[in-house]
Design a protein around this motif. Structure first.
Motif, PDB file in Angstrom:
ATOM      1  N   ARG A  51       0.846  -1.201   0.000  1.00 20.71           N
ATOM      2  CA  ARG A  51       0.000   0.000   0.000  1.00 20.71           C
ATOM      3  C   ARG A  51       0.873   1.240   0.000  1.00 20.71           C
ATOM      4  NH1 ARG A  51      -5.523  -0.851   1.482  1.00 20.71           N
ATOM      5  NH2 ARG A  51      -5.887  -3.068   1.155  1.00 20.71           N
ATOM      6  N   GLY A  52       0.380   2.284  -0.644  1.00 22.20           N
ATOM      7  CA  GLY A  52       1.073   3.567  -0.646  1.00 22.20           C
ATOM      8  C   GLY A  52       0.934   4.257   0.701  1.00 22.20           C
ATOM      9  N   ALA A  53       1.726   5.292   0.920  1.00 20.01           N
ATOM     10  CA  ALA A  53       1.745   5.989   2.208  1.00 20.01           C
ATOM     11  C   ALA A  53       0.382   6.569   2.568  1.00 20.01           C
ATOM     12  CB  ALA A  53       2.812   7.080   2.200  1.00 20.01           C
ATOM     13  N   ASP A  54      -0.285   7.207   1.615  1.00 15.58           N
ATOM     14  CA  ASP A  54      -1.602   7.788   1.907  1.00 15.58           C
ATOM     15  C   ASP A  54      -2.612   6.707   2.277  1.00 15.58           C
ATOM     16  OD1 ASP A  54      -0.597  10.309   1.427  1.00 15.58           O
ATOM     17  OD2 ASP A  54      -1.402  10.445  -0.618  1.00 15.58           O
ATOM     18  N   GLU A  55      -2.537   5.552   1.594  1.00 15.85           N
ATOM     19  CA  GLU A  55      -3.450   4.451   1.912  1.00 15.85           C
ATOM     20  C   GLU A  55      -3.211   3.917   3.320  1.00 15.85           C
ATOM     21  OE1 GLU A  55      -4.418   1.584  -1.586  1.00 15.85           O
ATOM     22  OE2 GLU A  55      -2.325   2.248  -1.818  1.00 15.85           O
ATOM     23  N   VAL A  56      -1.950   3.760   3.704  1.00 11.20           N
ATOM     24  CA  VAL A  56      -1.633   3.256   5.044  1.00 11.20           C
ATOM     25  C   VAL A  56      -2.142   4.238   6.090  1.00 11.20           C
ATOM     26  CG1 VAL A  56       0.208   2.620   6.648  1.00 11.20           C
ATOM     27  CG2 VAL A  56       0.346   1.911   4.252  1.00 11.20           C
ATOM     28  N   GLY A 102       8.059  -0.820  -4.991  1.00 12.43           N
ATOM     29  CA  GLY A 102       7.120  -1.651  -5.735  1.00 12.43           C
ATOM     30  C   GLY A 102       7.513  -1.742  -7.198  1.00 12.43           C
ATOM     31  N   PRO A 103       6.753  -2.490  -7.986  1.00 11.59           N
ATOM     32  CA  PRO A 103       7.052  -2.644  -9.418  1.00 11.59           C
ATOM     33  C   PRO A 103       7.082  -1.314 -10.176  1.00 11.59           C
ATOM     34  CG  PRO A 103       5.333  -4.183  -8.728  1.00 11.59           C
ATOM     35  CD  PRO A 103       5.612  -3.285  -7.570  1.00 11.59           C
ATOM     36  N   SER A 104       6.297  -0.343  -9.706  1.00  8.57           N
ATOM     37  CA  SER A 104       6.267   0.954 -10.382  1.00  8.57           C
ATOM     38  C   SER A 104       7.435   1.842  -9.960  1.00  8.57           C
ATOM     39  CB  SER A 104       4.950   1.668 -10.071  1.00  8.57           C
ATOM     40  OG  SER A 104       4.914   2.017  -8.694  1.00  8.57           O
ATOM     41  N   GLY A 105       8.224   1.368  -8.988  1.00  8.70           N
ATOM     42  CA  GLY A 105       9.339   2.161  -8.481  1.00  8.70           C
ATOM     43  C   GLY A 105       8.969   3.008  -7.276  1.00  8.70           C
ATOM     44  N   LYS A 106       7.676   3.058  -6.955  1.00  5.26           N
ATOM     45  CA  LYS A 106       7.229   3.826  -5.787  1.00  5.26           C
ATOM     46  C   LYS A 106       7.348   2.972  -4.530  1.00  5.26           C
ATOM     47  CE  LYS A 106       4.050   6.938  -8.074  1.00  5.26           C
ATOM     48  NZ  LYS A 106       2.714   7.517  -8.052  1.00  5.26           N
ATOM     49  N   GLN A 107       7.503   3.651  -3.400  1.00  3.43           N
ATOM     50  CA  GLN A 107       7.600   2.984  -2.108  1.00  3.43           C
ATOM     51  C   GLN A 107       6.235   2.395  -1.742  1.00  3.43           C
ATOM     52  OE1 GLN A 107      10.598   3.003  -0.853  1.00  3.43           O
ATOM     53  NE2 GLN A 107      10.404   2.324   1.225  1.00  3.43           N
ATOM     54  N   VAL A 108       6.215   1.118  -1.334  1.00  2.00           N
ATOM     55  CA  VAL A 108       4.995   0.475  -0.852  1.00  2.00           C
ATOM     56  C   VAL A 108       5.273  -0.113   0.529  1.00  2.00           C
ATOM     57  CG1 VAL A 108       4.002   0.019  -3.127  1.00  2.00           C
ATOM     58  CG2 VAL A 108       5.523  -1.666  -2.088  1.00  2.00           C
ATOM     59  N   HIS A 109       4.195  -0.298   1.285  1.00  2.00           N
ATOM     60  CA  HIS A 109       4.324  -0.701   2.682  1.00  2.00           C
ATOM     61  C   HIS A 109       3.400  -1.876   2.963  1.00  2.00           C
ATOM     62  CE1 HIS A 109       6.258   3.211   2.952  1.00  2.00           C
ATOM     63  NE2 HIS A 109       5.204   3.682   2.307  1.00  2.00           N
TER      64      HIS A 109
END
Length: 179
Positions: free
Chosen positions: A18-23, A130-137
């Motif tokens: 999950r992205g930061a805003d989602e968490v 993540g696969p898109s290169g963005k940080q996921v948690h």
């Protein structure tokens, strides 16, 4: 005590990538559920006692969750991924106004202990690209999970008798060892 109760409640959450805003939103919603389960009134984005900086100084900041309780002073909860000075200042001001201040701080690193009387509610996550290169948690809940299933048959063990010779601990005298 309240911080530990909220921490235990949040630890039951499970999510992946999950992205930061989602968490942050998941943690806010879980905090709301926790407070409602206590029978308390809950307000999302409740007005803070802190005014916004110029040019908005006529308006008040907000806290992520405001909680009204019959059995104690109001609670304010802020949920953050980063150490934000403004959040700490806001929580200190809320505590000075008679509210109990909880800071749900989530992330994959070490958490800075906030000043008294703010109570830290740590929420560790695993972070990666993540696969898109963005940080996921991700977080695997540690709450009431069922025990793992075991096979119906126990492994077979073979009992092997070994001749170890005379027992060196038998001296023939009660209460004495060796001889």
């Amino acid at each position: 005590m309240l911080g530990m109760d909220l921490e235990a409640y949040l630890q039951r959450l499970s999510f992946a990538d999950r992205g930061a805003d989602e968490v942050t939103q998941l943690l806010i919603e879980a905090t709301v559920e926790w407070a409602k389960s206590q029978g308390w009134r809950v307000y999302r984005r409740a007005a803070s006692v802190v005014r916004l900086p110029p040019p908005y100084e006529q308006q008040f900041s907000v806290v992520d969750v405001g909680i009204a309780r019959r059995d104690g002073p109001p609670l304010v909860v802020e949920v953050d991924h980063a150490d934000r000075r403004r959040t700490l200042d806001k929580l200190v001001a809320e505590a000075a106004a008679g509210r109990e201040a909880l800071w749900v701080r989530w992330g994959s690193g070490r958490f800075t202990t906030p000043p008294e009387p703010i109570r830290l509610v740590p929420f560790p996550v695993i972070s990666r690209r993540g696969p898109s290169g963005k940080q996921v948690h991700s977080h695997t809940g540690g709450g009431d999970r069922p025990a793992p299933e075991h096979s119906a048959s126990a492994p077979a063990f073979e009992v092997v008798a070994m001749d170890a010779g005379p027992d060196p601990d038998q001296s023939g005298q009660p209460g004495q060892f060796g001889g």
